[in-house]
Each structure stands twice: as C-alpha cells, then as structure tokens.
Scaffold this motif. Sequence first.
Motif, PDB file in Angstrom:
ATOM      1  N   VAL A   1       0.816  -1.476  -0.006  1.00 28.62           N
ATOM      2  CA  VAL A   1       0.082   0.129   0.035  1.00 28.62           C
ATOM      3  C   VAL A   1       0.810   1.298  -0.013  1.00 28.62           C
ATOM      4  O   VAL A   1       2.231   1.232   0.372  1.00 28.62           O
ATOM      5  CB  VAL A   1      -1.054   0.043   1.105  1.00 28.62           C
ATOM      6  CG1 VAL A   1      -1.736  -1.238   1.454  1.00 28.62           C
ATOM      7  CG2 VAL A   1      -0.310   0.314   2.468  1.00 28.62           C
ATOM      8  N   ALA A   2       0.132   2.367  -0.339  1.00 32.72           N
ATOM      9  CA  ALA A   2       0.938   3.723  -0.451  1.00 32.72           C
ATOM     10  C   ALA A   2       1.102   4.238   0.773  1.00 32.72           C
ATOM     11  O   ALA A   2      -0.160   3.900   1.583  1.00 32.72           O
ATOM     12  CB  ALA A   2       0.365   4.591  -1.382  1.00 32.72           C
ATOM     13  N   GLN A   3       1.605   4.806   1.331  1.00 30.64           N
ATOM     14  CA  GLN A   3       1.788   5.687   2.761  1.00 30.64           C
ATOM     15  C   GLN A   3       0.493   6.549   3.060  1.00 30.64           C
ATOM     16  O   GLN A   3       0.127   6.462   4.287  1.00 30.64           O
ATOM     17  CB  GLN A   3       2.793   6.802   2.474  1.00 30.64           C
ATOM     18  CG  GLN A   3       3.372   7.657   3.917  1.00 30.64           C
ATOM     19  CD  GLN A   3       3.957   6.619   4.798  1.00 30.64           C
ATOM     20  OE1 GLN A   3       4.447   5.922   4.624  1.00 30.64           O
ATOM     21  NE2 GLN A   3       3.439   6.995   6.091  1.00 30.64           N
ATOM     22  N   GLU A   4      -0.206   7.011   2.041  1.00 32.70           N
ATOM     23  CA  GLU A   4      -1.434   7.649   2.224  1.00 32.70           C
ATOM     24  C   GLU A   4      -2.561   6.742   2.784  1.00 32.70           C
ATOM     25  O   GLU A   4      -3.368   7.357   3.586  1.00 32.70           O
ATOM     26  CB  GLU A   4      -1.811   8.126   0.789  1.00 32.70           C
ATOM     27  CG  GLU A   4      -1.057   9.626   0.267  1.00 32.70           C
ATOM     28  CD  GLU A   4       0.160   9.158  -0.169  1.00 32.70           C
ATOM     29  OE1 GLU A   4       0.616   7.910  -0.393  1.00 32.70           O
ATOM     30  OE2 GLU A   4       0.727  10.123  -0.824  1.00 32.70           O
ATOM     31  N   SER A   5      -2.377   5.402   2.431  1.00 37.34           N
ATOM     32  CA  SER A   5      -3.384   4.641   2.981  1.00 37.34           C
ATOM     33  C   SER A   5      -2.839   4.331   4.522  1.00 37.34           C
ATOM     34  O   SER A   5      -3.931   4.173   5.578  1.00 37.34           O
ATOM     35  CB  SER A   5      -3.287   3.029   2.486  1.00 37.34           C
ATOM     36  OG  SER A   5      -3.974   3.082   0.999  1.00 37.34           O
ATOM     37  N   ARG A   6      -1.794   4.447   5.060  1.00 41.17           N
ATOM     38  CA  ARG A   6      -1.319   4.222   6.360  1.00 41.17           C
ATOM     39  C   ARG A   6      -1.819   5.607   7.156  1.00 41.17           C
ATOM     40  O   ARG A   6      -2.142   5.365   8.360  1.00 41.17           O
ATOM     41  CB  ARG A   6       0.200   4.230   6.473  1.00 41.17           C
ATOM     42  CG  ARG A   6       0.719   4.009   7.785  1.00 41.17           C
ATOM     43  CD  ARG A   6       0.467   2.867   8.608  1.00 41.17           C
ATOM     44  NE  ARG A   6       0.843   2.647   9.909  1.00 41.17           N
ATOM     45  CZ  ARG A   6      -0.067   3.169  10.961  1.00 41.17           C
ATOM     46  NH1 ARG A   6      -1.207   3.940  10.589  1.00 41.17           N
ATOM     47  NH2 ARG A   6       0.444   3.187  12.140  1.00 41.17           N
ATOM     48  N   GLU A   7      -1.897   6.676   6.555  1.00 39.46           N
ATOM     49  CA  GLU A   7      -2.173   7.758   7.176  1.00 39.46           C
ATOM     50  C   GLU A   7      -3.729   8.079   7.224  1.00 39.46           C
ATOM     51  O   GLU A   7      -4.106   9.150   7.941  1.00 39.46           O
ATOM     52  CB  GLU A   7      -1.395   9.145   6.404  1.00 39.46           C
ATOM     53  CG  GLU A   7       0.010   8.987   6.638  1.00 39.46           C
ATOM     54  CD  GLU A   7       0.851  10.012   5.448  1.00 39.46           C
ATOM     55  OE1 GLU A   7       0.123  10.398   4.991  1.00 39.46           O
ATOM     56  OE2 GLU A   7       2.013  10.032   5.548  1.00 39.46           O
ATOM     57  N   HIS A   8      -4.568   7.280   6.814  1.00 41.19           N
ATOM     58  CA  HIS A   8      -5.861   7.815   6.867  1.00 41.19           C
ATOM     59  C   HIS A   8      -6.515   6.645   7.698  1.00 41.19           C
ATOM     60  O   HIS A   8      -6.559   5.364   7.538  1.00 41.19           O
ATOM     61  CB  HIS A   8      -6.552   7.479   5.158  1.00 41.19           C
ATOM     62  CG  HIS A   8      -7.915   8.012   5.190  1.00 41.19           C
ATOM     63  ND1 HIS A   8      -8.852   7.231   6.024  1.00 41.19           N
ATOM     64  CD2 HIS A   8      -8.288   8.941   4.485  1.00 41.19           C
ATOM     65  CE1 HIS A   8     -10.196   8.123   5.619  1.00 41.19           C
ATOM     66  NE2 HIS A   8      -9.822   9.081   4.647  1.00 41.19           N
ATOM     67  N   ASP A   9      -7.104   7.050   8.801  1.00 36.95           N
ATOM     68  CA  ASP A   9      -7.428   6.369   9.923  1.00 36.95           C
ATOM     69  C   ASP A   9      -8.500   5.075   9.607  1.00 36.95           C
ATOM     70  O   ASP A   9      -8.373   4.160   9.779  1.00 36.95           O
ATOM     71  CB  ASP A   9      -8.353   7.174  11.103  1.00 36.95           C
ATOM     72  CG  ASP A   9      -7.155   7.819  11.936  1.00 36.95           C
ATOM     73  OD1 ASP A   9      -5.957   7.715  11.567  1.00 36.95           O
ATOM     74  OD2 ASP A   9      -7.230   8.903  12.445  1.00 36.95           O
ATOM     75  N   ALA A  10      -9.481   5.624   8.838  1.00 36.01           N
ATOM     76  CA  ALA A  10     -10.543   4.672   8.415  1.00 36.01           C
ATOM     77  C   ALA A  10      -9.966   3.657   7.400  1.00 36.01           C
ATOM     78  O   ALA A  10     -10.484   2.678   7.626  1.00 36.01           O
ATOM     79  CB  ALA A  10     -11.799   5.158   7.804  1.00 36.01           C
TER      80      ALA A  10
END
Length: 451
Positions: free
Chosen positions: A330-339
């Motif tokens: 996954v991209a870092q952006e997925s890690r940073e989005h809580d839901a």
Amino acid sequence: MADPATAPAVEANFDGLVGPTHNYAGLSFGNVASAKNAEQPSNPRLAARQGLAKMRALAAIGMAQGVLPPHERPHLPTLRRLGFSGSDAQVLRAAQQRAPALLAAASSASAMWTANAATVSPGTDCRDGRVHFTPANLCFNLHRAIEAATTARVLRAVFADDRHFSHHAPLPATPALGDEGAANHTRLCGDYGEAGLELFAYGRGLPDEPAPQRYPARQTHLATETIARLHGLDDARTTHVLQRPSVIDQGVFHNDVIAVGNREVLLYHEQAFADAAALKRWIAAHWHGSRVPVFVEVRDRDVSVEAAVGSYLFNSQLICPPDGSMRLIVAQESREHDAVWRTIEGIVHDQRNPIAAVDVFDLRQSMRNGGGPACLRLRVVLDTAQRAAVNPQCWIDGDRAAALEQWVDDHYRDRLTADDLADPQLLDESRTALDALTRLLGLGSVYDFQL
Ligand SMILES: N=C(N)NCCC[C@H](NC(=O)CCC(=O)O)C(=O)O
C-alpha cells in the motif's frame, strides 16, 4: 531451489521507471490528484528512487520483478508534428511561448504508470498458448496517447521471443475504441499457471448504459471486446463489466482505483461496479480454479469513495511471494488515513481471506499525479520457459537496483517546474540518460532519437 522444469508459473510485476522529466502539469481531467497538484515543483530523482525502492523490496522477498524504461521526453517528434520547427532549442522555446499545454503534454513522464502500458493475457488463457500484449492507445489524453508507439517497441524489446509472446498493435486511437490497458483488467485463477477468468471493466458502453456526467469514462466496451478477441480468450471465461458511473464522477478514472484482484481474491469497494452481485454470480458460475474464489467487499460506511480516491487503498498491489502467502503493498497515504488503515488491518486479520500482511511504501511523487503502487506496475504471468525468454537485463535484483539507483543519481534533477521543460539542457540530459539506460537494460534502439 525449485526444479525449473516443474517450477510454478509466476505473476511478474514490470514497474515503470520514472523518467527525468517527471512533473506536475494538471494534464488529466477527472484525476483528482493531477488537478490538485498542478504546477507544484516536482522531484524527478526522488520519484525514480521511490519507485526503485518498491521494485528492490519486492525482488528481495522473491517476487519476479522487472523494469520498463521511461520514454523520451520532451518528445520532439510530437512538437514537430504539431507545427513547431527549427532546431530542438527553437522548437522548445516556440512551444513554450505559443502552446505551453502542448509542451507540457510532450514532456510528461506518464509512461511510468505501466498498468496503462498494455493489456496482457497469460498463455494459459489464450488459444495459442502464448502471452498476448496489446499496448493501450490511451487516446483520451494527448500526453498519454503519445506513449503507445514507444510502448509497443519497448514491449517487443523486453518480450522478444515470438514462440512465447504475441504482440498486437494498439487499437485505432479513436474515442469509440478508447483503451487504457491493464488498469481496467483483472484476472482471477486458482494458481497462476491455471486457466483463469479475465474480467474487463469499462466505463463507456452501449448507448442504453448509464454514463458518468462530470468526468470522462476512458475505457470503452468496444475496446475490451476487441482485446479479448485479439488475445484468443475463451468467451466462457471472459466477462466485461460496467464501472459504476457515479464513482468515475468521484475521481475513479481507472478501475484499479476502486478494485484489485489477485489469484482467487477480488478486493473491491461496494460501489466499484454497476452490478457487483451479478459479477460475483458470474465468477462463481464460471470458476474452475483449484482454490475457491474469495470476495473482499469494502463497505461505503467503512471507506467512502472519496477516502478510497484520496488514499488509493484499492490501488494497492495484492501479491503472492514464492511461499504462496498473500500480502498487500500500500501507499503511505493509506497508512495515514485512519478509516482506511483500520479497514486494512481488519482485512489482514480476517481469516476468511488469505491476505496476511501489509507493506507500506512512500510513493508520494507518483501519488501526487494520481499514480499508486498498482499503477506503477504491469503484471505478466509467465511459466518457466516464458520467464527464461524475457530479456534478462530487465529483471531486478539487488545489483541491477543498485546500478539503476546510481544511474538516477548521475542523470536526474531534484527539482523541476513548468519553466524548465523548455530548457534544451533538460532535453540533452534526458537523451543522455536514456541512451545509457538502453545499454544498461540491453534494449537496443527503442527511442525516436536513436532510430
Ligand atoms: N490508475 C492507473 N493505473 N494509473 C494512473 C495514471 C495517472 C495518470 N496521471 C497523469 O497523467 C497526470 C500527469 C500530470 O497531470 O502531469 C493518468 O491520469 O492517466
């Protein structure tokens, strides 16, 4: 070491190496990230390094990992064809003054998103047993349409042996046959070497089918049907499904922004398809694989379409390393989005699906143009003989990754803006870099400036 004669087929990933002119020009209407980041300065060196880090990491866990080269940009033949003449420097200057949008289109590094390079069908799905390639015409956007000719040459240089590989011409570049390649194509199977089910998603179909109102649907039904015919696919194992128009209108410009399949697993947002229930029924009814199909449906109340487009959750790669386990890239952006991250953790812990781990990568340079982990790779299923027939210098291992990292450091800038695109020095740097790269990857002459 597995006996090569009995080694199982693999699904190889061929990632696009980011080119030296990577920039943010806001060229893709309907791609939210491209519009949002237009005119920001870019960092081509970092972009290429981020992509190489992903390739290196996947090769290190035993994945068959390949690389496809960037294209020649700015593309002077395009600018000359559009009426600019004189020396290269004069062409660039005149284009910048009189038609900056054309200069930007001729300068995009968009070939990095190799999920749009071609549609690929594994030999076991095709009548003649060869792996079939149809380069995408990408005719919806000028900056992408100019990729097709070079992509066709590159694919022939990497997959050269016609006993194993069959190359078709891109479909005629006309709106009715708009084709964006593997980004709208998923294959499900028991093991990679078994015959699979090929699922083609399209956004523009028959006159009585609903269409998006706000943003364009780039993939057409006529194109997916044509490709299935060219590849010699079995009608009983091929289906063409309509994307839900409302998700295209929310920024899902390719189906791989809202669904991903691997082996027996289909991971998708509940709104991805016009009729997901019918698709599931079709898969269940036509399935012959050695594993049972697994559907992982993400509900809108858990991850909205907006969150899916913002995080690129569904643009994750679903991969199987040699031990047969399955993991998400996954991209870092997925890690940073809580839901989104909660949903990923839920999927990884849920024993009803085989997805057992997740790896996070920083691909921000590409993500800012709407290209996530899965956009950056073209999947090619290969049996042992086919794998051996691939141009050997295009496989990534630790040494090749190191050589490419050095090549990037030697040739790439770390900052680029729209003003730089007319700099004749950038053109020179780019050609010098690509000339060296074709030697590094053993490609022969694939660029216009080399022909
Ligand atoms: N989903 C997949 N498979 N690929 C993503 C492609 C992103 C690409 N972005 C761009 O072309 C933006 C370039 C710019 O704006 O400078 C596109 O929209 O075609």
